[in-house]
Motif scaffolding. Sequence first.
Motif, PDB file in Angstrom:
ATOM      1  N   PHE A   1       0.823  -1.204   0.000  1.00 53.22           N
ATOM      2  CA  PHE A   1       0.000   0.000   0.000  1.00 53.22           C
ATOM      3  C   PHE A   1       0.860   1.259   0.000  1.00 53.22           C
ATOM      4  N   SER A   2       0.207   2.366  -0.296  1.00 47.49           N
ATOM      5  CA  SER A   2       0.807   3.689  -0.123  1.00 47.49           C
ATOM      6  C   SER A   2      -0.223   4.599   0.518  1.00 47.49           C
ATOM      7  N   THR A   3       0.259   5.562   1.277  1.00 45.55           N
ATOM      8  CA  THR A   3      -0.600   6.566   1.884  1.00 45.55           C
ATOM      9  C   THR A   3       0.239   7.826   2.049  1.00 45.55           C
ATOM     10  N   PHE A   4      -0.265   8.803   2.774  1.00 42.60           N
ATOM     11  CA  PHE A   4       0.451  10.068   2.910  1.00 42.60           C
ATOM     12  C   PHE A   4       0.741  10.376   4.371  1.00 42.60           C
ATOM     13  N   GLY A   5       1.884  11.050   4.599  1.00 42.14           N
ATOM     14  CA  GLY A   5       2.337  11.364   5.942  1.00 42.14           C
ATOM     15  C   GLY A   5       2.122  12.817   6.331  1.00 42.14           C
ATOM     16  N   PRO A   6       2.509  13.197   7.555  1.00 39.68           N
ATOM     17  CA  PRO A   6       2.181  14.495   8.143  1.00 39.68           C
ATOM     18  C   PRO A   6       2.708  15.717   7.397  1.00 39.68           C
ATOM     19  N   ASP A   7       3.797  15.580   6.640  1.00 40.99           N
ATOM     20  CA  ASP A   7       4.336  16.734   5.924  1.00 40.99           C
ATOM     21  C   ASP A   7       3.637  16.979   4.593  1.00 40.99           C
ATOM     22  N   THR A   8       2.594  16.227   4.301  1.00 37.09           N
ATOM     23  CA  THR A   8       1.808  16.447   3.092  1.00 37.09           C
ATOM     24  C   THR A   8       1.070  17.782   3.183  1.00 37.09           C
ATOM     25  N   LEU A   9       1.192  18.602   2.136  1.00 41.22           N
ATOM     26  CA  LEU A   9       0.543  19.917   2.060  1.00 41.22           C
ATOM     27  C   LEU A   9       0.944  20.801   3.238  1.00 41.22           C
ATOM     28  N   LEU A  10       2.198  20.685   3.624  1.00 38.96           N
ATOM     29  CA  LEU A  10       2.689  21.443   4.779  1.00 38.96           C
ATOM     30  C   LEU A  10       2.553  22.942   4.558  1.00 38.96           C
ATOM     31  N   GLN A  11       2.849  23.418   3.354  1.00 38.03           N
ATOM     32  CA  GLN A  11       2.773  24.854   3.078  1.00 38.03           C
ATOM     33  C   GLN A  11       1.337  25.365   3.194  1.00 38.03           C
ATOM     34  N   LEU A  12       0.388  24.579   2.693  1.00 35.47           N
ATOM     35  CA  LEU A  12      -1.014  24.976   2.768  1.00 35.47           C
ATOM     36  C   LEU A  12      -1.497  24.963   4.213  1.00 35.47           C
ATOM     37  N   ARG A  13      -1.082  23.970   4.965  1.00 39.53           N
ATOM     38  CA  ARG A  13      -1.483  23.882   6.378  1.00 39.53           C
ATOM     39  C   ARG A  13      -0.992  25.111   7.154  1.00 39.53           C
ATOM     40  N   ARG A  14       0.272  25.478   6.944  1.00 43.83           N
ATOM     41  CA  ARG A  14       0.834  26.610   7.676  1.00 43.83           C
ATOM     42  C   ARG A  14       0.211  27.930   7.240  1.00 43.83           C
ATOM     43  N   SER A  15      -0.125  28.027   5.963  1.00 46.04           N
ATOM     44  CA  SER A  15      -0.759  29.258   5.479  1.00 46.04           C
ATOM     45  C   SER A  15      -2.147  29.419   6.072  1.00 46.04           C
ATOM     46  N   PHE A  16      -2.919  28.344   6.127  1.00 43.19           N
ATOM     47  CA  PHE A  16      -4.249  28.403   6.735  1.00 43.19           C
ATOM     48  C   PHE A  16      -4.157  28.720   8.224  1.00 43.19           C
ATOM     49  N   ALA A  17      -3.114  28.231   8.888  1.00 42.57           N
ATOM     50  CA  ALA A  17      -2.976  28.439  10.332  1.00 42.57           C
ATOM     51  C   ALA A  17      -2.835  29.914  10.687  1.00 42.57           C
ATOM     52  N   LYS A  18      -2.448  30.723   9.712  1.00 44.08           N
ATOM     53  CA  LYS A  18      -2.322  32.162   9.958  1.00 44.08           C
ATOM     54  C   LYS A  18      -3.672  32.880   9.876  1.00 44.08           C
ATOM     55  N   LEU A  19      -4.698  32.156   9.402  1.00 45.40           N
ATOM     56  CA  LEU A  19      -6.000  32.787   9.181  1.00 45.40           C
ATOM     57  C   LEU A  19      -6.995  32.537  10.308  1.00 45.40           C
ATOM     58  N   ASP A  20      -7.054  31.280  10.796  1.00 46.89           N
ATOM     59  CA  ASP A  20      -8.027  30.928  11.829  1.00 46.89           C
ATOM     60  C   ASP A  20      -7.587  29.644  12.510  1.00 46.89           C
ATOM     61  N   ASP A  21      -8.429  29.165  13.419  1.00 44.00           N
ATOM     62  CA  ASP A  21      -8.087  27.966  14.188  1.00 44.00           C
ATOM     63  C   ASP A  21      -8.734  26.698  13.637  1.00 44.00           C
ATOM     64  N   PHE A  22      -9.415  26.791  12.496  1.00 44.44           N
ATOM     65  CA  PHE A  22     -10.030  25.614  11.908  1.00 44.44           C
ATOM     66  C   PHE A  22      -8.969  24.709  11.274  1.00 44.44           C
ATOM     67  N   GLN A  23      -9.287  23.422  11.224  1.00 41.26           N
ATOM     68  CA  GLN A  23      -8.398  22.446  10.598  1.00 41.26           C
ATOM     69  C   GLN A  23      -8.826  22.295   9.131  1.00 41.26           C
ATOM     70  N   HIS A  24      -8.229  23.069   8.248  1.00 38.22           N
ATOM     71  CA  HIS A  24      -8.604  23.048   6.836  1.00 38.22           C
ATOM     72  C   HIS A  24      -7.956  21.898   6.077  1.00 38.22           C
ATOM     73  N   VAL A  25      -6.761  21.517   6.496  1.00 38.56           N
ATOM     74  CA  VAL A  25      -5.986  20.510   5.770  1.00 38.56           C
ATOM     75  C   VAL A  25      -6.039  19.183   6.520  1.00 38.56           C
ATOM     76  N   HIS A  26      -6.185  18.122   5.771  1.00 39.78           N
ATOM     77  CA  HIS A  26      -6.311  16.786   6.356  1.00 39.78           C
ATOM     78  C   HIS A  26      -5.124  16.454   7.255  1.00 39.78           C
ATOM     79  N   GLU A  27      -5.390  15.759   8.337  1.00 40.01           N
ATOM     80  CA  GLU A  27      -4.326  15.254   9.209  1.00 40.01           C
ATOM     81  C   GLU A  27      -3.879  13.890   8.715  1.00 40.01           C
TER      82      GLU A  27
END
Length: 306
Positions: free
Chosen positions: A148-174
């Motif tokens: 199998f393959s799946t994705f790890g925590p550093d996936t979409l890291l840039q998008l996660r950090r950018s959203f974190a500057k806007l609000d406290d919602f979890q926009h990017v998948h964990e």
Amino acid sequence: MSEYPDIEKRRVCEDFAQAADRYDAAAVVQHAVCERALERVDMLELQPGFILDVGSATGRGLKGLASRYPDSEMIACDLALPMLQYCREHHAAWYTEQLVCSDAEQLPFAQESVDLVFSTSTFQWCADLPRALSECRRILRPDGVLVFSTFGPDTLLQLRRSFAKLDDFQHVHEFIDMHHIGDMMVEAGFADPVVDMEMIEIQYQSVRQLLQDLKDTGSRGKFASGRSKPTGLMGKEKYRSLVQAYEGYRRENGLLPASYEVIYGYARKPADHESEDAGRKEVRVPISGIGRHKPVTGLHGATKIE
């Protein structure tokens, strides 16, 4: 990040159902990962009589497996029925005769009925990954293999950090850490588990293109309990703020990176003569498999680099 993401399965099904017709055009990362998972199958000396593709989507993995094992019986399952319908409509071949709409956490197959379970870019959407792994082990025959393959925590890291500057919602998948996944494989009773990881980087001209690809592949966050807001519901001001935050990652070549941490896993169900404890070993992490970077062709006119 919690060990078990709070995933709303209804949203998983709905997003992938809506993405079926657009998926292949946007799924550059998923297609590349599928091909590399198939390469890992090539390294195994297998003669499977019965193969199951879990989370088959539009059928790329199914087609690849059929070309390698033309004499094997093939079956594919996916949670989203439109994905299976698209697969059958666009692959008029023997390997799409057995398609089943089912959840990876509740596989409707008999115990010890499958020789090879193959799954790519699917397990990250499981609300209970240990249960999905246990289901794979249950249906595998002794000495049967899971790849199998799946994705790890550093996936979409840039998008996660950018959203974190806007609000406290979890926009990017964990995403679950590679070592936790390895532990889950051991706890599920698999033998000889192996996990490795590589980073893939896709570069876009704009944030809008990235968000559109996430929508078109059904890959937006799917959290329950009101912890997230779909990115498509942002107002104009919030969207401008997101773009401004992401601009900090723009490269000298004028493009914006989107990182994907890809985790590959292999494990075997212990043979009848092995005790359960004998089958369980420490998870091996091949150093050679970590941090590899290879070129990928472009999307939307942008360069994509793995």
